[in-house]
Design a protein around this motif. Structure first.
Motif, short mmCIF file in Angstrom:
data_model
loop_
_atom_site.label_atom_id
_atom_site.label_comp_id
_atom_site.label_asym_id
_atom_site.label_seq_id
_atom_site.Cartn_x
_atom_site.Cartn_y
_atom_site.Cartn_z
N ARG A 1 29.67 52.12 54.08
CA ARG A 1 28.28 51.71 54.18
C ARG A 1 27.40 52.72 53.44
NH1 ARG A 1 25.94 50.28 59.99
NH2 ARG A 1 27.65 48.76 59.76
N GLU A 2 26.35 52.22 52.80
CA GLU A 2 25.45 53.08 52.04
C GLU A 2 24.65 53.99 52.95
OE1 GLU A 2 22.99 50.57 49.69
OE2 GLU A 2 24.66 49.64 48.62
N GLY A 3 24.41 55.20 52.46
CA GLY A 3 23.58 56.15 53.16
C GLY A 3 23.40 57.39 52.30
N VAL A 4 22.79 58.42 52.89
CA VAL A 4 22.54 59.66 52.17
C VAL A 4 23.76 60.58 52.28
CG1 VAL A 4 21.11 61.74 52.06
CG2 VAL A 4 20.06 59.52 52.52
N LEU A 5 24.18 61.11 51.15
CA LEU A 5 25.28 62.06 51.13
C LEU A 5 24.79 63.42 51.61
CD1 LEU A 5 28.19 62.83 50.30
CD2 LEU A 5 27.29 63.30 48.00
N VAL A 6 25.49 63.96 52.60
CA VAL A 6 25.20 65.27 53.17
C VAL A 6 26.45 66.13 53.01
CG1 VAL A 6 24.69 66.50 55.32
CG2 VAL A 6 23.47 64.39 54.77
N ILE A 7 26.29 67.35 52.51
CA ILE A 7 27.45 68.18 52.18
C ILE A 7 27.33 69.55 52.83
CG2 ILE A 7 28.73 69.31 50.32
CD1 ILE A 7 27.85 67.09 48.46
N THR A 8 28.43 70.02 53.41
CA THR A 8 28.54 71.39 53.91
C THR A 8 29.46 72.17 52.98
OG1 THR A 8 28.20 70.73 56.22
CG2 THR A 8 29.31 72.83 55.83
N THR A 9 28.99 73.31 52.48
CA THR A 9 29.82 74.14 51.61
C THR A 9 30.69 75.02 52.49
OG1 THR A 9 28.18 75.92 51.50
CG2 THR A 9 28.00 74.17 49.86
N ASP B 1 22.48 57.86 57.86
CA ASP B 1 21.43 56.85 57.69
C ASP B 1 20.17 57.52 57.15
OD1 ASP B 1 18.92 55.38 58.90
OD2 ASP B 1 20.53 53.90 58.87
N PRO B 2 19.54 56.95 56.11
CA PRO B 2 18.36 57.59 55.52
C PRO B 2 17.19 57.75 56.49
CG PRO B 2 19.21 55.86 54.07
CD PRO B 2 19.93 55.74 55.37
N GLN B 3 17.10 56.86 57.48
CA GLN B 3 15.97 56.90 58.41
C GLN B 3 16.27 57.72 59.66
OE1 GLN B 3 13.16 55.64 57.27
NE2 GLN B 3 14.24 54.92 55.45
N THR B 4 17.46 57.53 60.23
CA THR B 4 17.77 58.16 61.51
C THR B 4 18.59 59.43 61.39
OG1 THR B 4 19.85 56.92 61.82
CG2 THR B 4 17.79 55.85 62.54
N ALA B 5 19.20 59.66 60.22
CA ALA B 5 20.10 60.80 59.99
C ALA B 5 21.34 60.75 60.88
CB ALA B 5 19.37 62.13 60.17
N GLU B 6 21.67 59.57 61.40
CA GLU B 6 22.89 59.39 62.18
C GLU B 6 24.03 58.97 61.25
OE1 GLU B 6 23.45 60.02 65.41
OE2 GLU B 6 21.42 60.83 65.46
N PRO B 7 25.28 59.32 61.58
CA PRO B 7 26.41 58.94 60.73
C PRO B 7 26.54 57.42 60.61
CG PRO B 7 27.06 60.64 62.29
CD PRO B 7 25.69 60.17 62.71
N VAL B 8 26.96 56.95 59.44
CA VAL B 8 27.23 55.53 59.24
C VAL B 8 28.72 55.36 58.95
CG1 VAL B 8 24.91 55.16 58.34
CG2 VAL B 8 26.78 55.57 56.75
N PRO B 9 29.29 54.18 59.20
CA PRO B 9 30.72 53.97 58.96
C PRO B 9 31.08 54.11 57.48
CG PRO B 9 29.77 52.22 60.33
CD PRO B 9 28.63 53.01 59.79
N ASP B 10 32.33 54.46 57.22
CA ASP B 10 32.81 54.52 55.84
C ASP B 10 32.58 53.19 55.15
OD1 ASP B 10 33.60 57.06 56.39
OD2 ASP B 10 35.76 56.71 56.14
#
Length: 445
Positions: free
Chosen positions: A278-286, A267-276
Motif C-alpha cells: 500500500r502507498e505511503g511515506v517511506l521512513v528510514i532508520t540508519t 500513512d501520510p496523515q496518521t503516521a501509522e504503519p500501512v500494509p506491504d
C-alpha cells in the motif's frame, strides 16, 4: 557480479542483525545527540528497552525540520574534528541541510553504491560515465566512490555541458552511465540531433535517479541511448545515493540495503504503519551511520514496499518507483494528484513526447491545471500548424481534438479537469544535468 552474501541472507537472520544494530544505535544517539535524548525522554523510551527491530515503531519520528532547527551540526553524533567530509542539500528555509561523514561512513557510502552499480549491471573493468553533479551535492562523489570500490574506471564528467558529454561518450565509449532520468532524455536528443543511432553507442547500462520518473521515461531513455536503465534511490539525509537500486532486467522495485537502512511505510496523515503493497511515506532508520545517524527519518517520498524475495534471489525489501513527495502532492479542487499520475496517462498518447510541464494556478477560489504537452516530431509534422511565440501550436480543429482527447483521458484516470495546450518539439523545459522542474505551482509564488 558484486553481490555480498548479506544481500541473500534469510529474513529471520536479517531481522536479528537489524535488531542488534537498532539496539546499539538507540544507546549511541541517546548518549551523543541532545535532540534524541530529549525526544526519547518525552516519548518514554528507555534505550535498554529496545531489543528487536519490532521496537522501532515505539521510537519518535525525525522530520526534516529537526535538521533545520539544529542547523548546522546539532544533530551530529560526533565532533567536527572526527568528520572526514561534509555535503549539503538545498533547504526550504534559505539554509542548506548539512550532512556529514566519518571515515567509516565514507566506507559505507562506497559499499552501498558499489552494490547499486552491481545490481544495475556494472562489472569490474567497465568504463563509467558519471554525469551526476560533483561538489556539495552527494550524487557525483557518492557514485564515484562506489564505482572505484567495484573496480570500474570512472569518467567524473559531472552535470551540464551536454555537447561535451556527448563527445566524451562517443570518444571514450563508456559501458555505463549515471544521470538524472530527464538528463538521459536530453543526451538522447543530442545524439539524435547529431544523427547518431543508439546502436552507435557503446553504452549498455544506465543508473538513473534523483527525481521521480515513470516507465514512460524509462522507455524513452532506453530507446534513445540503447541501454537497460535501473532506478537508484537515495537522499542526502540518509547517506546520498546508494540507499536502494533495482536489479537489472527485473523492473520490480528497488532493493533497499536493509542491513544499513531499515524501511517503513507510514500513512501520510496518521503516521501509522500501512500494509506491504500500500502507498505511503517511506521512513528510514540508519542502522550503521556514525556522524549523522537518523531514527525513523520521514523522507516525504510516496512509494510502496514489498518484502518478498526478488527474481535475483536478493531477500532485502524492495521499494516501488517514487510516485512523488508528500509535500509535492497537488490538491486540485479536493483531489490529491501526483505529477507522475498524469505522466502515466501520457505514455498511452502516441502523439505525445516525453516532455511536458504542468502550470497550476488559482482564479479566485478555484484551482486549475494547464498541461503544456510537447508533440513528437512526427506528430508535429502531420499537424503542420503555426507555432506561437511561446512554442504553443495555434489551435485548429485537429489541435483542439487532440487536446480534448488528452484532457478526457486524464479526467477519466486521475479524476481532475486539465486544460491541455500543445507545444512544438523542443519547446518544453529540458534538464541541464540537474533535477528538472516539471511543475510550476503559481499558487505558491
Amino acid at each position: 557480479m558484486y553481490a555480498p552474501e548479506i544481500e541473500t541472507m534469510p529474513r529471520e537472520r536479517l531481522q536479528e542483525l537489524q535488531g542488534a544494530r537498532l539496539a546499539k544505535l538507540v544507546h549511541y544517539v541517546y548518549e551523543r545527540v541532545p535532540h534524541y535524548r530529549a525526544a526519547f525522554d518525552e516519548a518514554g523510551v528507555v534505550p535498554g528497552s529496545v531489543r528487536s527491530i519490532a521496537d522501532v515503531s515505539r521510537l519518535p519520528i525525525t522530520y526534516k525540520h529537526h535538521l533545520h532547527d539544529n542547523y548546522p551540526l546539532g544533530m551530529f553524533a560526533v565532533e567536527r574534528q572526527d568528520l572526514a567530509r561534509i555535503h549539503a542539500s538545498s533547504g526550504t528555509t534559505g539554509k542548506p541541510t548539512i550532512v556529514g561523514y566519518t571515515r567509516n561512513d565514507l566506507e559505507l557510502f562506497a559499499e552501498v553504491n558499489a552494490r547499486c552499480l552491481a545490481a544495475a549491471g556494472a562489472k569490474p573493468g567497465m568504463l563509467f560515465h558519471n554525469a551526476y553533479g560533483y561538489g556539495l551535492f552527494t550524487g557525483g562523489l557518492g557514485l564515484h566512490g562506489g564505482a572505484e570500490k567495484l573496480g570500474l574506471c570512472v569518467v567524473p564528467v559531472s552535470g551540464g555541458m551536454t555537447e561535451r558529454q556527448a563527445t566524451l561518450i562517443l570518444d571514450l565509449q563508456p559501458d555505463i552511465i549515471a544521470c538524472t532520468p530527464s538528463y538521459g532524455q536530453t543526451l538522447a536528443e543530442e545524439f539524435d540531433r547529431r544523427g547518431i543511432a543508439p546502436d552507435g553507442l557503446n553504452l549498455r547500462f544506465g543508473i538513473l535517479g534523483a527525481e521521480p520518473w515513470t516507465e514512460a521515461i524509462r522507455s524513452d531513455v532506453e530507446a534513445g541511448l540503447g541501454i537497460e536503465a535501473t532506478n537508484i534511490y537515495g537522499l542526502s539525509e540518509i547517506i546520498g545515493p546508494g540507499v536502494a537500486n533495482e536489479g537489472v532486467g527485473e523492473r520490480d522495485g528497488s532493493y533497499i540495503w536493509e542491513d544499513h537502512f531499515y524501511p517503513e511505510i507510514l500513512d501520510p496523515q496518521t503516521a501509522e504503519p500501512v500494509p506491504d503493497g500500500r502507498e505511503g511515506v517511506l521512513v528510514i532508520t540508519t542502522l550503521t551511520k556514525e556522524a549523522l545517524p537518523l531514527i525513523r527519518f520521514w523522507t516525504g517520498d510516496i512509494t510502496t514496499l514489498t518484502r518478498e524475495p526478488g527474481a535475483s534471489g536478493r531477500t532485502h525489501a524492495r521499494i516501488g518507483m517514487i510516485l512523488g513527495r508528500a509535500d509535492d502532492m497537488l490538491i486540485i479542487r479536493g483531489v490529491n494528484v501526483y505529477p507522475t499520475q498524469i505522466e502515466s496517462v501520457l505514455q498511452d498518447v502516441p502523439q505525445a513526447s516525453a516532455h511536458y510541464q504542468l502550470i497550476v494556478t488559482r482564479e479566485k477560489t478555484l484551482d486549475a491545471i494547464q498541461l503544456r504537452l510537447e508533440l513528437t516530431q512526427e506528430a508535429f509534422t502531420r499537424f503542420g500548424r503555426e507555432v506561437l511565440e511561446d512554442g504553443m501550436l495555434a489551435a485548429d480543429q485537429r489541435v483542439r481534438e487532440l487536446c480534448e482527447q488528452v484532457s478526457h483521458r486524464i479526467r477519466e484516470t486521475v479524476g481532475i479537469g486539465v486544460e491541455v495546450r500543445l507545444l512544438a518539439p523542443g519547446s518544453a523545459p529540458r534538464s541541464g544535468g540537474g533535477k528538472l522542474r516539471r511543475v510550476v505551482d503559481e499558487r505558491r509564488l
